[in-house]
Design an enzyme around this catalytic site. Structure first.
Site, PDB file in Angstrom:
ATOM      1  N   ASN A 101      50.328  42.747  26.608  1.00  0.00           N
ATOM      2  CA  ASN A 101      49.817  41.381  26.532  1.00  0.00           C
ATOM      3  C   ASN A 101      50.258  40.716  25.229  1.00  0.00           C
ATOM      4  OD1 ASN A 101      48.383  41.361  29.002  1.00  0.00           O
ATOM      5  ND2 ASN A 101      46.724  42.525  28.070  1.00  0.00           N
ATOM      6  N   CYS A 145      49.498  44.039  36.181  1.00  0.00           N
ATOM      7  CA  CYS A 145      48.144  43.892  35.645  1.00  0.00           C
ATOM      8  C   CYS A 145      47.157  44.276  36.734  1.00  0.00           C
ATOM      9  CB  CYS A 145      47.900  42.456  35.200  1.00  0.00           C
ATOM     10  SG  CYS A 145      46.243  42.147  34.569  1.00  0.00           S
ATOM     11  N   HIS A 146      46.080  44.964  36.354  1.00  0.00           N
ATOM     12  CA  HIS A 146      45.138  45.467  37.356  1.00  0.00           C
ATOM     13  C   HIS A 146      43.922  44.567  37.557  1.00  0.00           C
ATOM     14  CE1 HIS A 146      43.417  47.901  33.716  1.00  0.00           C
ATOM     15  NE2 HIS A 146      43.008  46.650  33.704  1.00  0.00           N
ATOM     16  N   HIS A 178      45.726  36.891  34.047  1.00  0.00           N
ATOM     17  CA  HIS A 178      44.355  36.807  33.547  1.00  0.00           C
ATOM     18  C   HIS A 178      43.657  35.510  33.928  1.00  0.00           C
ATOM     19  CE1 HIS A 178      45.305  40.003  30.242  1.00  0.00           C
ATOM     20  NE2 HIS A 178      45.001  40.559  31.408  1.00  0.00           N
TER      21      HIS A 178
END
Length: 463
Positions: free
Chosen positions: A158, A180-181, A216
């Site tokens: 990130n 990304c999870h 995000h």
């Protein structure tokens, strides 16, 4: 040399940049060890050579364990050139800077009333993290261009969007994507909804969700399970648990630096009609300070501010675990990590197509966002290819929220590459989290935070 035969791939060469990772690396090692379709070697490169050497021991010990399904050899490289030359895949998982720089990112803005639960993607903390990360990714991108131009590149670092965007800026022909999870967590939440409310046992892989937005700050605009439209069910669920859903025990938001009660997520659905598909800690940072104008508001919305002191203590615990793994007092759990990196690796080798959410440049998969900006949507992974899945236009009421950050990210990249203080400051102040900060206070904060990154920044920032 890779050999693909009998539904197996052997001889893979993986370069792991940030090879001293004490979290992602261990999960990736386990995933590789437990996948019988893959075997090969991993070259670890980290500016902290001793950390990479520790993972070399841990990885090779893992390969000798009874119960592993494939054998991998781990070695430490002395340079990016050595790690990358001949690599088929490159994994990037670095910590840009130290916890001291992170302390400035996360906590210095508190003096002007900006409270960041994470501080690594947007907001003043995300901007400053980008300032020191982008030069590192310029170096990594140039090295991939020079020593491994045909390799597939997986980024976990990130700020995700800007890391991937920088790689494409440096090397437009790079085959890079970011994983990304966060979306996985929202899919798990929907499975919990099906089980709890309707008695349906579902796996997240059985859901089909249309993913759109940026890392995000992703949104699900459609969700189905075996032909069942989940959006009206989620609407009911969000209304029923509008005050938040607590799992209890260690997973309760009050007992974890990473958990939340989903209260922000449910509130955003009720306001915007789409499912915000990241953790509440991340989501609030992309918005005006509706949910985080002070610590009391944070508590009311039932999530936490992850302090850097907590991260320092967590690192100490992981260092102790590293010691135990090396000494044989503990062994890595042979259960999969839940990440999909190794599965995506298999897909591009031709071992089965896979659809997953991924961060790549916008080629029209979100037609009302700028082309070339790094967005997060589903993509089809297949033999030597990634094909972004058309998500359609992002909903009009969400578009201004997302577009503002995309333009800020482009300006952040320009400022970092040109050491442009004027552009940097206006971009810093254009973040919605900074809307209540005066220009005078903002300028002082910008100057102080930039000074705290000095040893990681080009000299041009201070000339």
């Amino acid at each position: 040399m890779i050999t693909v035969k009998d539904n197996k791939a052997t001889g893979l060469q993986v370069a792991y940049i940030g090879g001293g990772s004490r979290g992602w690396a261990w999960g990736f090692m386990t995933d590789l060890a437990m996948d019988e379709q893959l075997c090969g070697s991993v070259r670890l490169y980290d500016i902290d050579r001793s950390a990479a050497q520790r993972n070399e021991i841990i990885g090779n010990r893992l390969s000798l364990r009874e119960g592993v399904k494939s054998k991998w050899t781990y070695s430490v490289s002395d340079s990016l050139k050595e790690a990358l030359t001949g690599a088929d895949f490159v994994v990037i998982s670095i910590l840009p800077g130290t916890f001291e720089e992170m302390r400035s990112d996360v906590h210095l803005p508190e003096r002007v009333g900006v409270w960041q639960p994470v501080g690594d993607t947007v907001g003043p903390g995300g901007f400053m993290r980008a300032m020191r990360t982008i030069p590192m990714f310029v170096e990594i991108g140039e090295a991939i261009r020079d020593y491994a131009p045909e390799a597939w590149v997986i980024n976990y670092t990130n700020p995700m969007s800007l890391c991937v965007r920088t790689l494409y800026e440096v090397f437009p022909k790079i085959k890079a994507f970011g994983c990304c999870h966060e979306v996985f967590g929202t899919q798990h939440l929907m499975c919990r909804m099906l089980r709890q409310e309707y008695g349906i046992e579902a796996n997240r892989h059985e859901l089909y969700t249309t993913v759109t937005g940026i890392n995000h700050f992703t949104w699900l605009t459609r969700a189905t399970y075996k032909g069942m439209d989940l959006m009206p069910l989620y609407a009911k669920y969000a209304s029923e648990y509008a005050d938040g859903y607590d799992e209890g025990g260690d997973k309760n938001w009050m007992n974890s630096s990473f958990s939340c009660a989903q209260k922000v997520k449910f509130d955003l659905f009720r306001r915007y009609g789409a499912i915000a598909a990241a953790g509440d800690r991340h989501l609030v940072e992309f918005l005006p300070p509706w949910y985080n104008d002070c610590p009391e508001t944070v508590t009311r919305w039932k999530y936490g501010l992850t302090s850097v002191d907590w991260r320092v203590r967590d690192l100490a615990n992981r260092m102790k675990r590293s010691d135990d793994l090396i000494a044989g007092r503990e062994e890595l759990n042979l259960k999969g990590s839940g990440e999909e990196g190794h599965l995506l690796l298999k897909a591009v080798l031709g071992l089965g197509d896979l659809v997953s959410n991924v961060n790549v440049p916008n080629r029209g998969q979100i037609p009302n966002l700028p082309l070339g900006a790094v967005v997060e949507t589903n993509a089809l992974f297949g033999y030597d290819r990634i094909e972004p899945v058309h998500a359609g236009p992002i909903p009009q009421n969400i578009l201004p929220l997302v577009a503002r950050h995309i333009h800020n990210q482009e300006n952040t990249l320009r400022a970092a590459l040109t050491c442009d203080r004027a552009l940097g400051f206006t971009t810093f102040m254009n973040d919605p989290q900074m809307g209540g900060v005066s220009l005078e206070d903002g300028q002082k904060l910008f100057d102080d935070m930039l000074e705290n990154q000095r040893k990681y920044l080009p000299r041009g920032w201070f000339e």
